[in-house]
Design a protein around this motif. Structure first.
Motif, PDB file in Angstrom:
ATOM      1  N   SER A   8       0.721  -1.664  -0.212  1.00  0.00           N
ATOM      2  CA  SER A   8       0.475  -0.170  -0.133  1.00  0.00           C
ATOM      3  C   SER A   8       0.811   1.240   0.356  1.00  0.00           C
ATOM      4  O   SER A   8       0.434   2.191  -0.968  1.00  0.00           O
ATOM      5  N   SER A  52      -7.923   2.652  -1.367  1.00  0.00           N
ATOM      6  CA  SER A  52      -7.869   1.679  -1.534  1.00  0.00           C
ATOM      7  C   SER A  52      -7.032   1.411  -2.881  1.00  0.00           C
ATOM      8  O   SER A  52      -7.935   1.394  -3.544  1.00  0.00           O
ATOM      9  N   TRP A  53      -6.536   0.377  -2.865  1.00  0.00           N
ATOM     10  CA  TRP A  53      -5.213   0.410  -4.175  1.00  0.00           C
ATOM     11  C   TRP A  53      -6.146  -1.081  -5.598  1.00  0.00           C
ATOM     12  O   TRP A  53      -6.163  -2.235  -5.049  1.00  0.00           O
TER      13      TRP A  53
END
Length: 353
Positions: A8, A52-53
């Motif tokens: 992240s 949020s990836w």
């Protein structure tokens, strides 16, 4: 194509540093707003804990995020200010005959423009502009104009050049599309994903394809031969209905098409196409999964061939079939269109839910 995301913190640093090697491979969903963005979005940078990836637009939509209205992540992948600028110029004056000299006069490098458009839309700007002019010419011919008048409307200095361009697009010269007692009629439908060619009789649609699909000329010629040349330019009711439904669908207001269709194919091919039509908008299948659904688990390759032979784009949703690993795989209308169609349908499904 999916790839494994880094951790992240690396995603956060790369995304907001606009790392070139991550462009087109990384999107962010902002949990505090429910919005997802592409790299370079001008909106305020979110906090790391609200990010949020995702490795695809599809993944963002599946996670319930809505597209950002500022960076417009549902637009063709790779779209940039240069593409936006020139497409808007084309919309403002679709009959303009663009040349490389015009781009140079705007201070633009033609090779840079060509690469940007091919990356975003799968077609060069000059080819796109030429197709729009052909659309104007076809509209004139459909209205009963002489070929010379249609040629001038389309901005072609040469009659032979105009005929040659139409022949490449339609698979036959203009005089083969002017039968006095036609069974089928052909017209052009403008959509947000590019122009489409539609063929219909008085009762049903026989073909709907993106105008830049390489297989289109052969598909048109097969239909022309099937009715012994009784084809002309024109717009019967099913094409009007198809155009209206496509507008509503691409605007996110329609998930089920009602235009009557004629399916040209073997019994097995038609069985596959009917199975495609039963896939709900917002869902996808693999080729093997589709083979299982029709009771032919051993026929995965045949299902893939039938999928590729579909000649009624979008309404028979072959774009809803993915590779076994979730990859987009091939699509005759271009992978960028397939990605946008899937993302649009995921978004409609999320809104309905």
């Amino acid at each position: 194509m999916m790839f494994d995301l880094p951790d992240s913190q690396t995603c956060y640093d790369s995304f907001f540093a606009r790392s070139p090697d991550m462009r087109g491979r990384l999107w962010v969903g902002v949990t505090s707003t429910g919005i997802f963005c592409r790299m370079g979005c001008p909106a305020r940078q979110p906090k790391p804990e609200n990010c949020s990836w995702h490795a695809s637009v599809q993944s963002c939509v599946e996670a319930g995020f809505r597209p950002c209205k500022r960076c417009r992540p549902l637009e063709p992948e790779g779209a940039d200010p240069l593409v936006t600028r020139l497409t808007r110029a084309l919309e403002d004056d679709p009959a303009r005959r663009w040349r490389e000299a015009d781009l140079l006069a705007l201070g633009l490098d033609p090779s840079t423009v060509r690469r940007a458009f091919r990356r975003s839309l799968g077609i060069s700007f000059l080819d796109l502009a030429r197709m729009r002019r052909l659309q104007a010419g076809l509209g004139q011919l459909a209205g009963g104009a002489r070929v010379i008048d249609a040629q001038l409307e389309a901005g072609f200095d040469s009659g032979s050049g105009f005929r040659a361009a139409l022949t490449r697009l339609m698979g036959a010269p203009p005089d083969r599309w002017s039968h006095p007692d036609p069974l089928l009629r052909i017209d052009w439908i403008s959509t947000d994903l590019g122009p489409m060619i539609a063929v219909a009789d008085d009762h049903a649609l026989h073909l709907l394809e993106f105008a830049d699909r390489p297989a289109l000329p052969k598909e048109l010629e097969r239909l022309r031969k099937a009715v012994k040349g009784r084809v002309a330019l024109g717009r019967p009711a099913p094409i009007d209905q198809a155009a209206e439904e496509m507008r509503a669908y691409l605007a996110g207001r329609l998930t089920r098409f009602e235009t009557p269709l004629v399916l040209h194919g073997t019994p097995f091919t038609r069985q596959v196409w009917e199975a495609l039509r039963r896939i709900p908008a917002g869902e996808t299948r693999s080729y093997s999964g589709l083979a299982q659904e029709i009771g032919r688990p051993e026929a995965t390759r045949a299902v893939a061939r039938a999928n590729g032979a579909n000649q009624i784009a979008v309404m028979i949703p072959c774009h809803r079939v993915l590779g076994a690993d979730g990859s987009l795989t091939g699509y005759g209308g271009g992978l960028w269109r397939k990605e946008r169609l899937i993302a649009l349908e995921r978004q409609m499904g999320a809104s309905a839910g």
